[in-house]
Each structure stands twice: as C-alpha cells, then as structure tokens.
Scaffold this active site. Structure first.
Site, PDB file in Angstrom:
ATOM      1  N   TYR A   1       2.045  -1.604  -4.318  1.00 44.02           N
ATOM      2  CA  TYR A   1       1.984  -0.555  -5.338  1.00 44.02           C
ATOM      3  C   TYR A   1       3.368  -0.199  -5.879  1.00 44.02           C
ATOM      4  CZ  TYR A   1      -2.920   0.802  -4.696  1.00 44.02           C
ATOM      5  OH  TYR A   1      -4.284   0.834  -4.669  1.00 44.02           O
TER       6      TYR A   1
ATOM      7  N   LYS B   1      -2.660  -9.029   7.403  1.00 44.03           N
ATOM      8  CA  LYS B   1      -2.985 -10.414   7.052  1.00 44.03           C
ATOM      9  C   LYS B   1      -1.834 -11.280   7.563  1.00 44.03           C
ATOM     10  CE  LYS B   1      -5.544 -13.471   4.855  1.00 44.03           C
ATOM     11  NZ  LYS B   1      -6.901 -13.828   5.326  1.00 44.03           N
TER      12      LYS B   1
ATOM     13  N   ASP C   1      -9.562  -9.455   6.191  1.00 44.62           N
ATOM     14  CA  ASP C   1     -10.857 -10.018   5.760  1.00 44.62           C
ATOM     15  C   ASP C   1     -11.908  -9.784   6.848  1.00 44.62           C
ATOM     16  OD1 ASP C   1      -9.351 -11.749   7.308  1.00 44.62           O
ATOM     17  OD2 ASP C   1      -9.923 -13.571   6.229  1.00 44.62           O
TER      18      ASP C   1
ATOM     19  N   ASP D   1      -6.425   1.039   0.393  1.00 41.01           N
ATOM     20  CA  ASP D   1      -7.152   1.423  -0.815  1.00 41.01           C
ATOM     21  C   ASP D   1      -8.541   0.800  -0.797  1.00 41.01           C
ATOM     22  OD1 ASP D   1      -7.617   2.415  -3.444  1.00 41.01           O
ATOM     23  OD2 ASP D   1      -7.175   0.409  -4.233  1.00 41.01           O
TER      24      ASP D   1
ATOM     25  N   ASP E   1     -12.511   2.671   0.405  1.00 38.92           N
ATOM     26  CA  ASP E   1     -13.712   2.717  -0.440  1.00 38.92           C
ATOM     27  C   ASP E   1     -14.909   2.141   0.322  1.00 38.92           C
ATOM     28  OD1 ASP E   1     -12.238   3.742  -2.558  1.00 38.92           O
ATOM     29  OD2 ASP E   1     -13.154   2.414  -4.042  1.00 38.92           O
TER      30      ASP E   1
HETATM   31  C1  IPM Z   1      -7.015   5.910  -4.551  1.00 37.15           C
HETATM   32  C2  IPM Z   1      -7.089   5.399  -5.970  1.00 37.15           C
HETATM   33  C3  IPM Z   1      -5.676   5.174  -6.469  1.00 37.15           C
HETATM   34  C4  IPM Z   1      -5.016   4.149  -5.539  1.00 37.15           C
HETATM   35  C5  IPM Z   1      -5.592   4.729  -7.937  1.00 37.15           C
HETATM   36  C6  IPM Z   1      -6.251   5.725  -8.860  1.00 37.15           C
HETATM   37  C7  IPM Z   1      -4.186   4.461  -8.363  1.00 37.15           C
HETATM   38  O1  IPM Z   1      -7.875   4.257  -6.041  1.00 37.15           O
HETATM   39  O2  IPM Z   1      -6.406   6.968  -4.331  1.00 37.15           O
HETATM   40  O3  IPM Z   1      -7.571   5.241  -3.677  1.00 37.15           O
HETATM   41  O4  IPM Z   1      -5.224   2.950  -5.725  1.00 37.15           O
HETATM   42  O5  IPM Z   1      -4.304   4.576  -4.642  1.00 37.15           O
HETATM   43 MG    MG Z   2      -8.857   3.777  -4.236  1.00 39.18          MG
END
Ligand code: IPM
Ligand code: MG
Length: 356
Positions: A142, A191, A223, A247, A251
């Site tokens: 990032y 990884k 993975d 990240d 999710d």
């Molecule tokens: C998160 C989001 C952010 C990230 C984006 C919006 C830049 O997906 O906080 O997980 O990737 O960190």
């Molecule tokens: Mg995210």
C-alpha cells in the site's frame, strides 16, 4: 469524562452510519455522565469536493489534536476516474500513515443469533467462531512506490512491496499482546515460499514469539489461510498478517461470520490514540436510503471507548445492547432471514440505544 472525538462521516453510507454511532455514544454520555464533543473532519470524496484533495493538512492536524477519530467510509463511483493520488481512498491511506496507525484490529465473531447468515454448513459452524485479524496498516504494498511508465513502447505498472524488520516487529508484538488477552494462539500469515518480505516476516515473528512462551504460534501461507477460513474457521484465534493479505482475509473472515456489515475495526498507534471505522466500504448502491447496517460502526465506537478511553464498562454496554437487539430479532437487510424484523439504519440505531 470529557473527550473530543474527530468525526469523519465520509461518503456513501458514511454519514448515516456515523449518525447512528453518535446517537449511541450520546446515550452512553447520558448514562455515565460523560461529555463527548465532536469535531467534523473532511476526508475522501467529501474533502475532494470541498477542497480538491482527499485529505488536507488542516484536517490531519485536527484529527491529531482529538482524543480519537471515528470514521464512516470513503469512496464512490463519482471519484473513480480520479488519478491514484486524488482518489478518496488516498485520504484514508494518508490519515493512517499521518497518525502512525500501524496496528489494525478486526474482530470477526459469529453471533449465535446470526447463524442463519453464515454461508457455511452447520457441521463447520458448530458452536461458532471468534477470531481477530491483526493487520499491519502502514507498510507493504500500500505504501511502496506506485507508478506506471512506458518502457520500449509498452506500459509497465509497478507497485513495490517493502517491509523493514522494525515494522514487522512492532505489529508482531501487538499480535502477541492481544493474543495473551484471548485464547493465546497466533497464526502468522505470509507467502514465504515466494516473497522476501514474507521470509523476513516469518523470521521476525518467530523472534518476537520467544518473548511469549505462553502463546502458541503457527505459520500459514496466505493461500492456505484463505482456504482454511472456510474449511475450518474454528482453528483461528489471532490472525497476524501484513497489510495487503490482511485487507483480503478480513473481508473473507467477515463473510464467514455473517456479514461485512458487522465487522468493526480499530487502527492504533504506539499510544492509546486510534481511528475507529467499520471494515466495510461506502456501499454507494444503498447510500441515502436508510438501508445500511450501522452495527459495524457502532461496534467500532465501542472499541474506541475500550482502547482509547479506557471505558470498558461503557464498551461492554454497547456490545451487550447490540447482542440484545439481535436477540430481539431486529435485522437490517444484509443480515435479515426468515422470522426476523427488517429495519432500516435509523431504527437499528434506535433499537440499540433503547437497550443501553
Ligand atoms: C479497508 C479498505 C481500504 C483498504 C480501502 C478503502 C483503501 O478496503 O479498510 O479494508 O484496502 O485498506
Ligand atoms: Mg478492505
């Protein structure tokens, strides 16, 4: 207690979910005789519209001067055509870096009431799961150099992935410290079969683990971790990982626990200062329709009380109120199922306040 909270409503559903979190915080103030003041700070698309850039220096300074930052969400199709450094997301990255918020804690817990929203089979769910993703937040891909150049008439895009041992050490310490307050098990995700940054990650995490003999450590390739999260999520307590992997995996962990609309997060620096935000995005498709789930933001506000203000009892109150509201059957669209009461964002906020 008096506290000054910097409030970033942001874009999409941001303003509606923040309004509900503030409602809940004000209820806590009434009950415990605290005084919270709120200072609005612009970031993301709303800042681009007002100032031309996603985060101004003044906005960053205002956030720095506050006791903690509460954030809704940023981004939306309106700004998708902007160049990388002028996108709303850049504001989020800049504030994380500008406030040195290197430790991102994302708890993913399956509420028994939300079992029906879990996409996994009953025998995998068992009596539920409770994990915490500890994501490095100010390094890695990032924050490397991003550029697209033309080489011999061909476009080449470059993103560099850099980690120093210090960056790895401080997040590893955080991971082991929080594991000590939980089930004392860390899964370090990398990884290392391909990446140098991951080989350094693994080495430093093992060094740090020497200081935590009471905490067990397992190494896992990213993975495989993605697979294990749906195959056997119960094995995880703390998932310690770098920025990009965190990240993606957070999710996945959130869906496994029912809905991303439930996943709160705390981003912390070396002190008690932090930025608190839901892990989900700005959901532009449902923005302004009173359909959003405010629970992730409300639980983020609870994390703010616990981590930045040392208000454990108050934080517990909010968490218990959320649980009670779910038990009463109230659901926003993302977590609704048969025999539940479908409510909007505002009604969900009201129901939670009523339970405090
Ligand atoms: C998160 C989001 C952010 C990230 C984006 C919006 C830049 O997906 O906080 O997980 O990737 O960190
Ligand atoms: Mg995210």
């Amino acid at each position: 207690m008096k506290k000054n909270i910097a409030l970033i409503k942001g874009d999409g559903i941001g303003p509606e979910i923040i309004d509900e979190a503030v409602k809940v915080l004000n209820k806590i103030c009434d009950k415990y005789h605290h005084e919270f003041s709120y200072t609005r700070v612009l970031m993301g698309g709303e800042s681009i519209d007002a100032t031309g850039i996603p985060l101004t220096n003044e906005a960053l300074e205002t956030a720095k001067a506050s006791d903690a930052v509460l954030l809704g969400s940023v981004g939306g199709p309106k700004w998708d055509h902007m160049p990388g450094h002028l996108r709303p997301e850049k504001g989020l990255l800049s504030i994380r870096k500008g406030l040195s918020l290197f430790a991102n804690l994302r708890p993913a817990y399956l509420y028994p009431q939300l079992k029906a929203s879990c996409p996994l089979r009953d025998e995998i769910i068992g009596d539920g799961f409770d994990m915490l993703v500890v994501r490095e937040l100010t390094g890695g891909l990032y924050f490397g150099v991003h550029e697209t150049v033309e080489e011999n008439g061909i476009l080449v895009a470059k993103d560099s992935l850099i980690y120093t041992e210090e960056e790895i050490r401080r997040i590893a310490i955080k991971g082991f410290e929080v594991a000590r307050k939980r089930r004392k098990h860390v899964t370090s995700v990398e990884k290392s079969n391909v990446l140098d940054s991951s080989r350094l990650w693994k080495k430093i995490v093992h060094e740090v683990s020497q200081d935590y003999p009471d905490v067990t450590l397992v190494d896992m390739l990213v993975d495989n971790c993605a697979m294990q999260l749906v195959k056997d999520p119960k094995q995880f307590d703390v998932i310690l990982t770098e920025n990009m992997f965190g990240d993606i995996l957070s999710d996945e962990a959130s869906m496994v626990t029912g809905s991303i609309g439930m996943l709160s997060s705390a981003s912390l620096n070396e002190t008690k200062f932090g930025l608190y935000e839901p892990s989900h995005g700005s959901a532009p498709d449902i923005a302004g329709q009173d359909k959003a789930n405010p629970i992730a933001t409300i639980l983020s506000a609870a994390m703010m009380l616990r981590y930045s203000f040392d208000m454990d009892q108050e934080a517990n109150d909010i968490e218990q109120a959320v649980e009670k509201t779910l038990t009463q059957g109230y659901r926003t669209g993302d977590i609704a199922s048969e025999k539940t009461i479908l409510v909007g964002c505002k009604q969900m906020g009201d129901a939670i306040c009523a339970n405090i």
